[in-house]
Each structure stands twice: as C-alpha cells, then as structure tokens.
Design an enzyme around this catalytic site. Structure first.
Site, short mmCIF file in Angstrom:
data_model
loop_
_atom_site.label_atom_id
_atom_site.label_comp_id
_atom_site.label_asym_id
_atom_site.label_seq_id
_atom_site.Cartn_x
_atom_site.Cartn_y
_atom_site.Cartn_z
N ASP A 174 39.71 -48.38 -40.38
CA ASP A 174 38.37 -47.78 -40.42
C ASP A 174 37.45 -48.49 -41.41
OD1 ASP A 174 36.43 -45.89 -39.67
OD2 ASP A 174 36.87 -44.71 -41.47
N HIS A 175 36.24 -48.80 -40.93
CA HIS A 175 35.22 -49.49 -41.73
C HIS A 175 35.76 -50.81 -42.29
CE1 HIS A 175 32.99 -45.81 -41.26
NE2 HIS A 175 31.94 -46.38 -41.76
N GLU A 235 37.36 -48.88 -26.44
CA GLU A 235 36.53 -49.80 -27.23
C GLU A 235 35.05 -49.54 -27.00
OE1 GLU A 235 36.72 -54.56 -28.09
OE2 GLU A 235 36.33 -53.94 -26.04
N HIS A 278 32.48 -51.82 -33.23
CA HIS A 278 32.61 -50.72 -32.27
C HIS A 278 33.02 -49.43 -32.99
CE1 HIS A 278 32.46 -53.44 -28.83
NE2 HIS A 278 33.37 -54.21 -29.42
N HIS A 310 30.54 -58.46 -34.68
CA HIS A 310 29.92 -57.27 -34.08
C HIS A 310 30.95 -56.15 -34.29
CE1 HIS A 310 32.52 -58.64 -30.83
NE2 HIS A 310 32.51 -57.42 -30.38
N HIS A 345 34.74 -56.81 -35.50
CA HIS A 345 35.69 -57.86 -35.12
C HIS A 345 34.93 -59.01 -34.45
CE1 HIS A 345 36.93 -56.77 -30.68
NE2 HIS A 345 35.65 -56.55 -30.86
N CYS A 392 30.86 -61.99 -27.77
CA CYS A 392 31.96 -61.48 -28.61
C CYS A 392 32.44 -62.51 -29.63
CB CYS A 392 33.13 -61.02 -27.75
SG CYS A 392 32.70 -59.67 -26.64
#
Lengths: 136, 136, 136, 136, 136, 136
Positions: D81-82, D126, D43, D41, D16, D35
């Site tokens: 996811d991914h 996070e 998580h 980047h 994100h 950010c």
C-alpha cells in the site's frame, strides 16, 4: 422546457506524491503519512464532468456527449492518464497534486472550451472512500 | 427539525432510437451515429427520484417509500419497462427520446402526484458513462 | 510458475426480443411476458472474457490485453453494439437471443482467434439481477 | 456438512511501471505503451483472498475473518500500500510487476500462513476493466 | 450445445447475532467481538443462486428466471427478509447463523425444488468485504 | 482559488425496528409492514460526510481526511456499528430510527466538531434502493 444537467464519466490512472518542498522530511511524513513516499504511489481516478443547459429542440441534447468526451480526453485525460501528476502534466506544474487542487485545475482546463452550455461541476473520485467536487 | 431529501431507485429496460424525421438519413447518421440505427438499440435505465420535506414527528418519514415506489411504478416504470421509447409510451408521444427529454417528461408525470412533500430531482442513468438530472 | 486467469470487461448496448416464430402470440406472451414485446426492448450488456495460460517470462503477460480487447471489439462488440440482436448480427442469425444462446455464440466467435493461451469463460450480464457463464 | 469458500476483500494503492531492462526503450514503448512511462503510473488495487474448508461446529466459521484480514494486512497489504511495486516491496524484488506476477507472488506470501483451512484463490482487480485470478 | 450457468441475484435485510450458548459471555465476546452484541446487529444480504444445464432448443432458457426468482422468494427470501436469523426462521432453527451455515441451509432449502437443471452454487454477500460460496 | 467539497465514506452495520409506542400493533404493522418486526432486522449502512472550504495553500487540503475519518469514527460509527439503533445509541435515545431522523442526528453529532471548514451534507444509504441527504 428548462435546464438539465448531463454528466459524462471518464477514467485515468496516475502516480502522485504529496510533499511540500519547503518542509522537512519529518514534517512531510507527519502530515502526509504514506502519501509522501518518495517512490510514489498511484490511483485509478474516476472523473465526472457535469454541464448544464437547455436541450436542443431537434436533437434533445444539451451537448453532444461524443464532443464532450473528446474534449475531456484531449484537454484532461490524455495529459493525466498513465502519468505522474507531480512531474508530467503541463497544467499541474507548480501545483501540489491533492485532489482538491487537481479538480480546480481540471475546471480551468475545460471551462473555456465548453460551448453552447455551461460547465457545472467537476467531481473526482480518488479512492473508494473519498472524492472532491468543485462548482467554479 | 428541517428539510431532508429522500431518494428511491427504480429500474427499467427499454429500446429506443435517436432520429429526427425531418432530417435526411445522412444527417441523422452524422449527428446520432449508431444511436440512429433503424432496428433500434436499448439500455438498462436506472431511475432515481428525490423528494424533499420535513419528517413526520411520529413516523420519521418524509414520505412512505412504498407509496413513492408504487407511484413511480404506476406512472413511469410500468409504461417504460420492456417497451420502445419511440413507439410505446403515451407520455413520450412526439418527443425525441434523448435522456434529457425523458427525464423532463418523467418529472411531468410524477410531479402532480407527490403529496405532503415536494419533488426535488429526477436522475436517469443511461449507461455506465452518462446520466442526466432535472430539478424542475 | 503455473496457470493464471485474466479477464477483460467490455460493454455493448443492444435491442432484442424473445419470441418463437412457430408459437402463437398467446404462448409467446405466456412464456416470455414483456420480453416478447413486438416493438423490442433493450439492455446494457456487460461482457467478461477470461483466458488462461502461463505468464511470459519477460512481459509477465498471459496475453496482451490490448490485443484481447481489440479482438473482442472486432469479432463481438462492434457486431452487437447499438444493434438489434434478432436482426442485425451475422453470427446470431437463426438463433433465439436468450443470454444463454448469446454467450455460447460469442464463445464460437472468439475461441478460434485466441492465440498463445486458452479461452476459459464467457460471462454476460444482462441486468443487475441476472447473468450467464459458459466454459466451452 | 461439506466444504465452503469464504472470501475477504482488501485494498491497496500503489505505483508501478512495466519495463524489461534488457530491451530497448523502443521495444518497451511498443509492447507496454503508456505503462512503460519512466515516471510511473498507479492504481487502486482490489484484492480478494478466498479460502476453503469445513465450518467449525461451534462457531460456524471456516476461518476467523479478523485473523485472515490481519494476516493479509501484515503479509501483503502493508508491504504494497502506497508503495512502488518495482522498488519498495521485498517479495516482488526482481519480478516484473504485471498483475499476473503480483497475484502469484501474493499466493506465495500467504499460502504458508493459512492454518485450519486451505488457500483457494487470489484475485486482483487492477482497473475497472481487468483482473487476474490464481488458484495455486 | 453444452452446459451454461445462469445466476439470479436477490436481496434480504436481516438481524443476527453470533453467540454460542454453552460458552461464557467472556469467551463469546473474545471470539465474536461486536458480532455477539445481545441487542443484535444486521446486514443487507445479497444472494446469488446459480443453476447449470443445457438451454431449451425453443426458448434458449436453462430455466425460466421468473420461476427461479419466485422459488427463491418463497423458499428463502420471504423467510429471511426483515427477520431475525437467530429467532424467526424455521430452516435456521438450532443453527449458528454464520454466513457459512446460512449458505449451506439455503442450499438445502432450494436444491430439492430445482427442476430441469441442477443447482450449482449459493453465494451470499454479508458486507462489502466478505462473502461465502457453497457448491453442494 | 474558491470553495471545494470533499466527501468521506464510512460504513456501519446495525439492527433497528420502526415502531411507534403509542400506536396499536395493528397500526404499526399497517404503516411499517415488515420493518415493525419485534425481533428486529438490520442493514449495512453507508455514510457519506461532505465538508466544504478552501484548500490550504501548502497542503492543498480542505481538511485532513484522516482527521475527518477519525472524528466520524469516534462520534458516529463506533456508536452505531454492530449496535441496535433503538436501544444502544446515546444520541438516538427517544428518536424513531428512520433514516431521515438518523441523518439529522448524525449532523448534530458531527457539526460542532468540524474545524477549519464547514459541514455541508450527511448522506446515508440504507439499502441499494434508498438513501437520505441532509444539508443542515
């Protein structure tokens, strides 16, 4: 007394994508699955750096951990954290960012700068379920 | 069958201070920073003791973990827990209590008492971010 | 949208001792056991600070976590870390440093400085086996 | 007997970026720091979903956890996811992907589908150092 | 000062099986899957007991944690640890050992014995991915 | 480049009992304590499988972790999960299910099926306080 091993843990959060340019989209999807997503995904990476040596007779230290931590930050974490491992990192240019390859590249970054003791292991945790270790 | 390694985890909470008597206050502060605070600080230490050997054909045990745990408690944890590592521990007298030195002293405490298998590793976690290992 | 709760984790390592001055040595030993050791013991404390509020329509933030983290460092962690909770901390003067009392004192330190949202909970983990929460 | 709360943990890894389109680059960099990196980047997100209700007299279950887990996978995890939280997720379109906003959006996704008990809390971790909770 | 909440963590390892006697084998297998295995399976259970109250002005304690820990051991852990939850536990006789039902039964075991403060929550972690809480 | 080590984590929950048939009840109770309970007890087991090899020049992989994970599931986890280690597992027939023996039996199950790299270590965590490693 003998040789001890001391380990420092650091963190970075980064985006990456597994993708071989010379392959077709289909083959990339087949081999890498969701990890090939063109819009990226990312992880919280946990990095362990282990050095070995004999403790100093006065301080009892193999290495000053503040010095080791600053070295890891300068040479590795500041370059990776909140970055894109395929695009933003000088020492990963041209390297497929699998954890195996990242770990070996981190070793190359750190090894020449470890003074007074020896780099022993780079360990990188990518998810709760997998990690890689490299011993040089 | 072959050699296995079994590890037991124990805990102790202790105070310590990093300080070299023959140095000036200034040099101690410079090298050890807040760890030199004259009023002490402390940690929750996590101790891993690993032994290696061949499992007994009947019990399947390298060592009875209750025996190992009691040995660690008697020789190590009861002497360190809720104590001051600079002042209260017989086997640390005259030793700078860096984790490197503590780990090697714990090895000396335990090694003569391990019977029927061999001591392989002492690992001590001082904070979430650092730990030391010693293999004799 | 509604109210969210965001939590920031911080760490400090400190020494302390549980001891009531007006009691005899015997009564202190009876009530506090090894925690009354006159040469101190210590812990790695883990601190969770939770605030609640409505996310900002632009940033999606209840609070800027960098601001919250710096506030916790300035008002709490820098005063406690690598210090002696009985002797070195201005906002714990005259307070028995049980985790219950530390948690309530941390609330008093932080609450007046939280702007734009409300302090909801202070949680402090002393060992792997116990922690305290306070909601004001 | 009364009301119990049961919680299921799931995982997803995603990329994100925090960025307000109507702001200048400078203001984005000032507010969001690293950010805001235009190359993303990511998580490892850990998701906790808590429901409350009375256990069934026969099964002793508030809810069948396999059913809850499949619901979370279908409505939430498979979509996140991914993936890239700014670009790839239908239920996050037009939403700044702060964890606060993600948590509230996950609530909206799940709440209508929880049958026989009530959704109580969405918690999203996070990084090791921060998490958000939402109670509707 | 006000009300604090203190939590003590304990452990037990036990076998159990999810099975409704009045149902057919088929229905049990359908509802409980592998959890209905007639030869049992088991878990490392982690138990959190939270009490609330006002700290004592002298000790700073809501409750003496040694007393709470011994109470939990006597009334709960010693009865559950290394036992079969369907067969060996007096206070679970006739109760389907789902975590929801176990948690409520543990509350009944402990609540009458908590003196000087109030039982607030029983939390039981069955696997890395699920846990139950009960507040009375 | 050189040799890397990659590790995959998996889970299973199982019941077992430590008991030597040719011994008396008394001797079993004396040696194994509560672990000899005739009605079984159980654990959440955490399994780490480490392989070593050189990363593929294209993919950067030592092994495809999806392939490794499926292999572990097929040959090990599906046979152990929610089962009784004394009664239900073909590859443990006639073997005392101590963690030492389980780890060596898991090695035998997996080693012939690892292709393109080498099995390096099987690690099995039985409780928070003990684990076993086997290197072949």
């Amino acid at each position: 007394m003998g040789t001890c091993y001391i380990t420092r843990k650091e963190h970075f959060n980064a985006a990456h994508r597994l993708y071989v340019d010379k392959w077709t989209e289909e083959r990339n999807a087949e081999v890498f699955g969701k990890c090939a997503n063109k819009n990226w995904h990312g992880h919280n990476f946990t990095l362990y750096v282990t050095v070995k040596g004999e403790p100093d007779p006065d301080t009892g230290f193999i290495i000053d951990l503040k010095v080791l931590s600053e070295l890891i930050k300068e040479k590795v974490v500041d370059k990776l954290d909140h970055n894109n491992l395929n695009m933003d990192v000088d020492f990963l240019k041209g390297i497929m960012p699998s954890i195996e390859n990242i770990v070996m590249a981190i070793w190359q970054q750190l090894e020449p700068h470890i003074k007074g003791c020896k780099l022993h292991c780079i360990k990188l945790i990518e998810t709760e379920n997998n990690y890689v270790e490299y011993f040089g």
